[in-house]
Structure formats: structure tokens, C-alpha cells
Design an enzyme around this catalytic site. Structure first.
Site, short mmCIF file in Angstrom:
data_model
loop_
_atom_site.label_atom_id
_atom_site.label_comp_id
_atom_site.label_asym_id
_atom_site.label_seq_id
_atom_site.Cartn_x
_atom_site.Cartn_y
_atom_site.Cartn_z
N TYR A 64 33.23 37.79 22.88
CA TYR A 64 33.53 39.14 22.90
C TYR A 64 33.31 40.45 22.21
CZ TYR A 64 36.38 38.26 26.97
OH TYR A 64 36.57 37.21 28.69
N GLN A 97 32.51 44.16 39.01
CA GLN A 97 33.21 42.61 38.21
C GLN A 97 32.67 43.08 37.19
OE1 GLN A 97 33.20 39.19 41.30
NE2 GLN A 97 31.62 40.80 41.93
N HIS A 115 37.64 43.84 37.19
CA HIS A 115 37.74 42.70 35.94
C HIS A 115 38.35 43.37 34.23
CE1 HIS A 115 35.82 39.61 38.57
NE2 HIS A 115 37.40 39.97 39.36
N CYS A 123 47.49 45.43 23.80
CA CYS A 123 48.51 44.87 22.82
C CYS A 123 49.21 43.20 23.46
CB CYS A 123 49.31 45.44 22.50
SG CYS A 123 50.61 44.95 21.74
N CYS A 145 52.58 46.66 16.18
CA CYS A 145 53.58 46.14 16.58
C CYS A 145 54.18 45.33 15.84
CB CYS A 145 54.13 46.73 17.91
SG CYS A 145 53.30 45.02 18.65
N GLY A 182 24.26 42.05 43.58
CA GLY A 182 24.00 41.53 41.90
C GLY A 182 25.45 40.53 41.53
N SER A 184 27.69 36.62 42.89
CA SER A 184 26.88 35.64 43.49
C SER A 184 28.61 34.85 44.63
CB SER A 184 27.56 33.97 42.41
OG SER A 184 28.63 34.55 41.58
C1 BV8 Z 1 43.63 34.82 40.37
C2 BV8 Z 1 36.10 39.33 33.31
C3 BV8 Z 1 45.74 34.37 40.92
C4 BV8 Z 1 35.49 38.54 31.95
C5 BV8 Z 1 35.82 37.58 35.64
C6 BV8 Z 1 39.92 27.28 42.92
C7 BV8 Z 1 38.95 27.31 43.92
C8 BV8 Z 1 38.59 29.13 44.56
C9 BV8 Z 1 39.56 29.72 43.36
C10 BV8 Z 1 39.74 29.52 42.10
C11 BV8 Z 1 39.79 27.98 41.97
N1 BV8 Z 1 40.43 27.99 40.61
C12 BV8 Z 1 40.99 29.55 40.05
C13 BV8 Z 1 40.05 29.51 40.91
C14 BV8 Z 1 40.45 31.74 41.42
C15 BV8 Z 1 39.48 31.81 39.90
C16 BV8 Z 1 38.12 32.10 41.09
O1 BV8 Z 1 37.45 32.42 41.47
N2 BV8 Z 1 37.63 30.82 39.92
C17 BV8 Z 1 36.45 30.66 40.93
C18 BV8 Z 1 35.08 30.55 39.58
C19 BV8 Z 1 36.28 29.29 41.23
N3 BV8 Z 1 40.16 33.94 39.76
C20 BV8 Z 1 40.55 34.55 39.32
O2 BV8 Z 1 40.84 33.12 38.64
C21 BV8 Z 1 41.04 35.49 39.03
N4 BV8 Z 1 42.48 35.54 39.45
O3 BV8 Z 1 42.94 34.17 41.23
O4 BV8 Z 1 44.97 35.06 39.46
C22 BV8 Z 1 46.42 36.03 40.25
C23 BV8 Z 1 47.49 36.01 41.52
C24 BV8 Z 1 48.79 37.16 40.62
C25 BV8 Z 1 50.25 36.32 39.80
C26 BV8 Z 1 48.77 35.28 39.10
C27 BV8 Z 1 47.46 35.02 38.70
C28 BV8 Z 1 40.67 35.80 38.48
C29 BV8 Z 1 38.97 36.69 38.31
C30 BV8 Z 1 38.33 37.00 36.99
C31 BV8 Z 1 38.15 36.24 35.88
N5 BV8 Z 1 37.07 37.18 34.83
N6 BV8 Z 1 35.33 37.77 33.71
C32 BV8 Z 1 34.39 38.87 31.49
O5 BV8 Z 1 33.42 39.14 32.22
O6 BV8 Z 1 34.56 37.97 30.66
S1 BV8 Z 1 34.64 36.42 36.35
C33 BV8 Z 1 33.22 36.63 36.28
O7 BV8 Z 1 32.31 36.63 37.52
C34 BV8 Z 1 32.95 38.25 35.44
O8 BV8 Z 1 33.82 38.81 35.84
C35 BV8 Z 1 31.80 38.17 37.16
O9 BV8 Z 1 31.54 39.30 37.01
C36 BV8 Z 1 32.23 37.38 37.96
C37 BV8 Z 1 31.69 37.30 39.46
O10 BV8 Z 1 29.96 36.38 38.80
P1 BV8 Z 1 28.72 37.71 39.41
O11 BV8 Z 1 29.00 39.28 38.61
O12 BV8 Z 1 28.93 37.25 40.96
O13 BV8 Z 1 28.13 36.52 38.18
P2 BV8 Z 1 26.99 35.07 38.71
O14 BV8 Z 1 25.95 35.00 37.39
O15 BV8 Z 1 28.17 34.61 39.11
O16 BV8 Z 1 26.35 35.97 39.99
C38 BV8 Z 1 25.09 36.71 39.17
C39 BV8 Z 1 23.98 37.07 40.65
O17 BV8 Z 1 23.39 37.94 40.28
C40 BV8 Z 1 23.19 36.05 41.17
O18 BV8 Z 1 23.82 35.82 42.21
C41 BV8 Z 1 21.91 35.79 41.26
O19 BV8 Z 1 21.46 35.80 42.07
C42 BV8 Z 1 22.29 37.56 40.68
N7 BV8 Z 1 20.76 38.74 40.23
C43 BV8 Z 1 20.55 38.05 39.06
N8 BV8 Z 1 19.61 38.68 38.48
C44 BV8 Z 1 19.02 39.85 39.41
C45 BV8 Z 1 20.34 39.62 40.48
N9 BV8 Z 1 20.62 40.40 41.62
C46 BV8 Z 1 20.03 41.62 41.70
N10 BV8 Z 1 19.13 42.02 40.64
C47 BV8 Z 1 18.97 41.19 39.82
N11 BV8 Z 1 17.99 41.66 38.41
ZN ZN Z 2 51.72 45.49 19.64
#
Ligand code: BV8
Ligand code: ZN
Length: 238
Positions: A64, A97, A115, A123, A145, A182, A184
């Protein structure tokens, strides 16, 4: 290019943008699933889950801190700037996101960070939260803490901030046009926002050089980069 939707968007009052890593790609910030995306090099289960953090907090922090330095050195691009400019004419909400803060640096002031943010810490024990100002003497950094501090981002398996998620759904259900740029739409629950809008009869427009899982449900799919397509599309709305 926009004939199919131009009449329906001309009188739009409220426009919601759903954005992902692709909108910051042309600012030099890698995406996750694209060609040189992070998840091509690293395993998200080793870096973006609470278990991974407790297993090796130093490794997660180093990743990070590396991303934060890259993000602080980056600048908003024409895509971010076009969105902030539109807010002069219309009610514009950004549901992102991205944790990079580039929408806010471009001047957008109604941004919901689904996100979290890489420039904030919290903390793992008490409710201390703060913006990161400088660099840390030690990794992982400690709270007053004694608890370990973590980036204030949402990791896989963690719930989104409930107030932000509730507001995001309400905005999706009450907008005239939703522009999905931008992302997926691979990650839930953020990828359900276009569905809430569709149920509300909202005009859905996608900006992405590649097709996504929801392209066929869009009223218009602009297969272009955000810096190319957004300024043109937004000039239509202004
Ligand atoms: C939750 C923060 C429940 C940190 C991120 C199995 C099946 C289905 C779902 C799940 C599963 N197992 C688990 C899940 C749920 C899971 C999920 O969806 N997993 C996916 C991978 C299958 N979701 C979670 O875990 C969420 N929480 O469900 O909690 C819960 C409920 C109650 C109580 C307790 C728990 C939490 C999800 C958040 C995770 N954190 N990031 C960090 O960034 O370090 S997610 C991460 O992916 C990023 O935030 C990002 O934003 C997000 C999505 O990705 P994109 O932004 O779309 O990026 P990507 O690379 O995929 O795509 C880029 C796109 O841009 C492409 O399409 C490309 O063509 C396009 N592009 C490229 N260049 C350009 C462009 N477009 C325009 N112009 C350009 N120049
Ligand atoms: Zn603390």
C-alpha cells in the site's frame, strides 16, 4: 456516436458516475485485471484480505505504501476533469471503487468511496481514523492505543461502509443517467449499482475499451478510453 441516447440524456438533471481503476489508468495507475494489472502479478488473497494482513502486516503495508507513493505522484486526467466540470451544469454524483482520491483532486466534491481511501488509516482496535500526512518510521505503524494501524480500505470479505453503500444505492435509484466508466464490474456489491439504476429506467452508458459482463444491458456502450470518450459525452450533457 451518441444518437441513440442524445434525446434521452439532453434533459437529464441528475447524473451518476460509477467508476473503477480504468478511469485512472491513463494517470499511470495500474488496473487490477487489465494487461499489467495488479492481480496478474499478485494474489489478491495474499494482499487484500484481513487474514493476509494479520498474517503479514509488513508485506501488506509495503504494497500500500508503494501504491500510495505512485498515486501521490499521479495527476487527474481529462476523464476525471470532464466529470468535475459537468458538476457546474448538472447534479453530479461519483460512486467510485477507486481508493486513489483522483476524482476529488480533479475538483469533484460529491464522491462516495465505496472501497475506502489509500490516504486514510484506521486502527484495528480503537475507533481512531485519520488522513496519512507523511511516511511512517516503522511498518506496520502503531496507534496510540498500541493497536496496529491499517489502510482505511475495504478488503475482500469485508462489508462496504454501510452509510456510503446505502447512499450509493439511493443515488443509483434516483438518477436520470448512469455513466459506468473504467470498471470491469467484476466485484460485488459495487457491480449491482447499474442494476438498481436499470430498474429505475435510468439511461445506462458504458465507457470501456473492452466489453464487460453488463455491456449487453447498456443503452450505449462506448468502446473507448475514458480520456477520449468522457469529454465528448459530457459536452453533450452540458
Ligand atoms: C463483500 C479495495 C460481504 C482495496 C477492492 C465469489 C463470487 C462472487 C462474489 C464473491 C465471491 N467470493 C467473494 C465475493 C465477494 C467479493 C467479490 O466480488 N469478489 C470478486 C473478485 C469475485 N466482494 C467482496 O469481498 C466485497 N465484500 O462481499 O462482503 C460481506 C457482507 C456483509 C458482512 C461481511 C462481508 C468487498 C469488495 C471490495 C474489495 N476491495 N479494493 C484496494 O484497492 O486495494 S476491490 C478492487 O476491485 C478495486 O477496488 C477495484 O475497484 C475493484 C473492481 O475492479 P475495477 O476497478 O473494475 O478494475 P479492473 O481492473 O477489474 O477493471 C478495469 C476496467 O477498466 C477493465 O474493464 C478495462 O477494460 C477498463 N479500462 C482499462 N483502461 C481504461 C479502461 N476504461 C476506460 N479508460 C481506460 N483508459
Ligand atoms: Zn487504536
Amino acid at each position: 456516436m451518441f444518437e441513440s441516447v442524445s434525446d434521452r440524456i439532453r434533459d437529464a438533471e441528475k447524473i451518476v458516475f460509477v467508476t473503477g481503476a480504468g478511469i485512472s489508468q491513463e494517470s499511470g495507475i495500474p488496473t487490477f485485471r487489465g494487461k499489467d494489472g495488479y492481480w496478474r502479478k499478485y494474489d489478491p488473497m495474499q494482499l487484500a484480505t484481513i487474514d493476509a494482513f494479520y498474517q503479514n502486516p509488513k508485506l501488506v503495508w509495503e504494497w500500500y505504501e508503494d501504491r500510495r507513493k505512485n498515486i501521490l505522484a499521479a495527476h487527474p486526467n481529462k476523464g476525471h476533469l470532464a466529470i468535475s466540470d459537468l458538476a457546474k451544469y448538472k447534479d453530479v454524483i461519483v460512486l467510485t471503487q477507486n481508493i486513489d482520491g483522483l476524482h476529488q483532486r480533479a475538483g469533484s466534491n460529491q464522491v462516495l468511496e465505496a472501497h475506502g481511501s489509500i490516504i486514510r488509516i484506521k486502527c484495528t482496535v480503537c475507533d481512531f481514523k485519520d488522513n496519512i500526512t507523511g511516511s511512517f518510521d516503522e511498518l506496520p505503524p502503531k496507534c496510540k492505543c498500541g493497536g496496529i494501524l491499517r489502510p482505511d480500505v475495504v478488503w475482500f470479505g469485508e462489508a462496504l461502509p454501510q452509510d456510503i453503500w446505502r447512499d450509493a444505492i439511493n443515488h443509483a435509484k434516483s438518477c436520470d443517467v448512469m455513466i459506468i466508466a473504467g470498471t470491469s464490474l467484476a466485484v460485488s456489491p459495487a457491480n449491482t449499482l447499474p442494476i438498481f439504476a436499470k430498474q429505475n429506467g435510468t439511461v445506462l452508458i458504458e465507457v470501456n475499451p473492452e466489453r464487460t459482463v453488463m455491456s449487453e444491458h447498456m443503452d450505449l456502450s462506448i468502446m473507448e478510453t475514458s480520456t477520449n470518450a468522457l469529454p465528448q459525452l459530457i459536452s453533450l450533457l452540458e
